[in-house]
Enzyme design. Structure first.
Site, PDB file in Angstrom:
ATOM      1  N   MET A 130       0.839  -1.204   0.000  1.00  0.00           N
ATOM      2  CA  MET A 130       0.000   0.000   0.000  1.00  0.00           C
ATOM      3  C   MET A 130       0.875   1.256   0.000  1.00  0.00           C
ATOM      4  SD  MET A 130      -3.437  -0.919   2.070  1.00  0.00           S
ATOM      5  CE  MET A 130      -2.804  -0.685   3.716  1.00  0.00           C
ATOM      6  N   ALA A 154       4.074   4.021   0.905  1.00  0.00           N
ATOM      7  CA  ALA A 154       4.806   4.589   2.054  1.00  0.00           C
ATOM      8  C   ALA A 154       5.865   3.570   2.464  1.00  0.00           C
ATOM      9  CB  ALA A 154       3.872   4.944   3.203  1.00  0.00           C
ATOM     10  N   GLY A 191      10.873  -2.685   5.785  1.00  0.00           N
ATOM     11  CA  GLY A 191      10.117  -3.947   5.766  1.00  0.00           C
ATOM     12  C   GLY A 191       9.733  -4.314   4.343  1.00  0.00           C
ATOM     13  N   HIS A 192       9.123  -3.339   3.645  1.00  0.00           N
ATOM     14  CA  HIS A 192       8.769  -3.571   2.241  1.00  0.00           C
ATOM     15  C   HIS A 192      10.022  -3.885   1.411  1.00  0.00           C
ATOM     16  CE1 HIS A 192       5.458  -0.606   3.388  1.00  0.00           C
ATOM     17  NE2 HIS A 192       4.774  -1.669   3.014  1.00  0.00           N
ATOM     18  N   GLN A 210     -10.556  -2.754   1.971  1.00  0.00           N
ATOM     19  CA  GLN A 210     -10.067  -3.410   3.189  1.00  0.00           C
ATOM     20  C   GLN A 210     -10.018  -2.458   4.381  1.00  0.00           C
ATOM     21  OE1 GLN A 210      -6.280  -4.507   1.226  1.00  0.00           O
ATOM     22  NE2 GLN A 210      -5.281  -3.898   3.127  1.00  0.00           N
ATOM     23  N   ASP A 224       2.080  -9.338   9.089  1.00  0.00           N
ATOM     24  CA  ASP A 224       0.629  -9.517   8.964  1.00  0.00           C
ATOM     25  C   ASP A 224       0.365 -11.013   8.883  1.00  0.00           C
ATOM     26  OD1 ASP A 224      -0.266  -6.603   8.549  1.00  0.00           O
ATOM     27  OD2 ASP A 224       1.403  -6.835   7.175  1.00  0.00           O
ATOM     28  N   GLN A 268      -3.068 -12.346   7.724  1.00  0.00           N
ATOM     29  CA  GLN A 268      -3.204 -12.081   6.283  1.00  0.00           C
ATOM     30  C   GLN A 268      -2.441 -13.136   5.487  1.00  0.00           C
ATOM     31  OE1 GLN A 268      -2.729  -8.071   4.392  1.00  0.00           O
ATOM     32  NE2 GLN A 268      -0.670  -8.778   3.960  1.00  0.00           N
ATOM     33  N   SER A 287       6.256  -0.191  10.186  1.00  0.00           N
ATOM     34  CA  SER A 287       4.907  -0.119   9.633  1.00  0.00           C
ATOM     35  C   SER A 287       4.713   1.268   9.048  1.00  0.00           C
ATOM     36  CB  SER A 287       3.879  -0.348  10.751  1.00  0.00           C
ATOM     37  OG  SER A 287       2.615   0.133  10.352  1.00  0.00           O
ATOM     38  N   ARG A 322       2.214   2.886   9.248  1.00  0.00           N
ATOM     39  CA  ARG A 322       1.398   3.645  10.201  1.00  0.00           C
ATOM     40  C   ARG A 322       2.214   4.185  11.375  1.00  0.00           C
ATOM     41  NH1 ARG A 322      -2.917  -0.379   8.733  1.00  0.00           N
ATOM     42  NH2 ARG A 322      -4.652   0.844   7.907  1.00  0.00           N
TER      43      ARG A 322
HETATM   44  P1  AMP Z   1       1.429  -2.935   3.463  1.00  0.00           P
HETATM   45  O1  AMP Z   1       1.992  -1.892   2.551  1.00  0.00           O
HETATM   46  O2  AMP Z   1       1.377  -2.524   4.899  1.00  0.00           O
HETATM   47  O3  AMP Z   1       0.137  -3.508   2.934  1.00  0.00           O
HETATM   48  O4  AMP Z   1       2.462  -4.142   3.441  1.00  0.00           O
HETATM   49  C1  AMP Z   1       2.844  -4.751   2.250  1.00  0.00           C
HETATM   50  C2  AMP Z   1       3.621  -6.001   2.575  1.00  0.00           C
HETATM   51  O5  AMP Z   1       4.760  -5.678   3.370  1.00  0.00           O
HETATM   52  C3  AMP Z   1       2.800  -7.014   3.404  1.00  0.00           C
HETATM   53  O6  AMP Z   1       3.088  -8.325   2.946  1.00  0.00           O
HETATM   54  C4  AMP Z   1       3.312  -6.795   4.797  1.00  0.00           C
HETATM   55  O7  AMP Z   1       3.186  -7.926   5.636  1.00  0.00           O
HETATM   56  C5  AMP Z   1       4.774  -6.480   4.534  1.00  0.00           C
HETATM   57  N1  AMP Z   1       5.355  -5.737   5.664  1.00  0.00           N
HETATM   58  C6  AMP Z   1       4.876  -4.638   6.257  1.00  0.00           C
HETATM   59  N2  AMP Z   1       5.647  -4.281   7.302  1.00  0.00           N
HETATM   60  C7  AMP Z   1       6.637  -5.209   7.372  1.00  0.00           C
HETATM   61  C8  AMP Z   1       7.746  -5.415   8.250  1.00  0.00           C
HETATM   62  N3  AMP Z   1       7.997  -4.601   9.263  1.00  0.00           N
HETATM   63  N4  AMP Z   1       8.537  -6.470   8.018  1.00  0.00           N
HETATM   64  C9  AMP Z   1       8.301  -7.331   6.987  1.00  0.00           C
HETATM   65  N5  AMP Z   1       7.262  -7.190   6.135  1.00  0.00           N
HETATM   66  C10 AMP Z   1       6.445  -6.152   6.326  1.00  0.00           C
END
Ligand code: AMP
Length: 278
Positions: free
Chosen positions: A29, A31, A35-36, A60, A149, A152, A184, A186
């Site tokens: 999503m 930002a 992690g991404h 969602q 997640d 998920q 995150s 957020r």
């Molecule tokens: P999101 O943009 O929050 O929907 O996350 C996109 C993907 O990145 C999802 O598969 C998340 O589980 C993963 N993700 C988000 N934060 C982290 C993190 N801190 N470590 C590893 N993967 C992450």
């Protein structure tokens, strides 16, 4: 890197280029944070072509959640993707992703309606709907998701199984800040004081993991210890602390190397989730 915002162009491009090649897909999503980027870098190592999508999926988000204020950093994200060697960055909009009256995917009645599914009813339906659409557009060999997640991830694995999708789901480790806070998008909502408080989430998980390491396997006791620890901080409101196995069934006795300790809290209006795989 090629940036696209049309479905047919992306499909055509990929069809021509990817014969006998491994396509990785990393749905996000935006930002983007480390992690991404860890998902992208793993995807890059294990495949020939990497496709990243950025789409803040409205279905969602529940009424009253942060759909309108969700952080957006399209230009910085594109730059990061380019630097990470992403081949295609797909930026769809909601008009092309949804029709008014659609066939809907429903999360399964048990796994889909506990924990996050209970606190955020409808969230997983919307998530599965968009992930299935994106899978069908990109047609990846491997798709990368974070353990952050965990529920998920588990539901996506189930969707792949239930709908016989020919996609390998790759689970990626949680990336944390140096002080332990799970990354995150957020986290930017947290002010300094809230961020300090938030560190106690990963602390509580680490205590629990240590206890499991010392052969304490009674879920109720572990959960109680986490609750007691967090109760010192009255501004942290626990939504749930629970322990499940990898199939996401709640368990009374922790199965070593097959369990996940999950936590969701609210600090002010900010909802944070975290977990540890033990
Ligand atoms: P999101 O943009 O929050 O929907 O996350 C996109 C993907 O990145 C999802 O598969 C998340 O589980 C993963 N993700 C988000 N934060 C982290 C993190 N801190 N470590 C590893 N993967 C992450």
């Amino acid at each position: 890197m090629i940036i696209l915002n049309r479905i047919d162009t992306l499909k055509n491009e990929l069809r021509q280029i990817t014969k006998d090649k491994k396509i990785a897909f990393v749905p996000t999503m935006g930002a983007l944070h480390e992690g991404h980027l860890s998902l992208i870098s793993k995807a890059k190592k294990e495949n020939d072509i990497v496709v990243v999508s950025i789409f803040i999926n409205p279905t969602q988000f529940l009424q009253g959640e942060d759909l309108d204020t969700y952080p957006k950093k399209e230009q910085a994200d594109a730059k990061l993707c380019e630097l990470c060697g992403v081949d295609y960055l797909f930026l769809p909009n909601k008009e092309m992703m949804y029709e008014k009256d659609e066939i809907l995917i429903k999360a399964p009645k048990t796994k889909g309606f506990i924990l996050e599914g209970e606190k955020r009813p409808g969230h997983f339906d919307g998530m599965l709907q968009i992930v299935l659409k994106l899978f069908n557009i990109v047609n990846p060999t491997n798709a990368y998701f974070g353990k952050k997640d965990a529920q998920q991830l588990s539901l996506i694995n189930q969707m792949v199984k239930n709908f016989y999708l020919d996609i390998n789901i790759v689970a990626c480790e949680i990336v944390r800040e140096n002080d332990g806070l799970a990354m995150s998008s957020r986290n930017v909502y947290l002010d300094k004081h809230q961020r300090e408080l938030a560190l106690n989430i990963s602390r509580s998980l680490n205590f629990a993991a240590k206890a499991v390491g010392a052969n304490k396997t009674n879920s109720t006791l572990i959960i109680k210890e986490m609750e007691d620890f967090l109760s010192q901080y009255t501004e942290i409101k626990i939504e749930y602390i629970t322990i499940v196995n990898r199939e996401f069934e709640q368990i009374n006795t922790i199965e070593i190397k097959n369990s996940i300790i999950l936590i969701a809290v609210k600090i002010g209006n900010i909802r944070l989730i975290d977990n540890i795989w033990v």
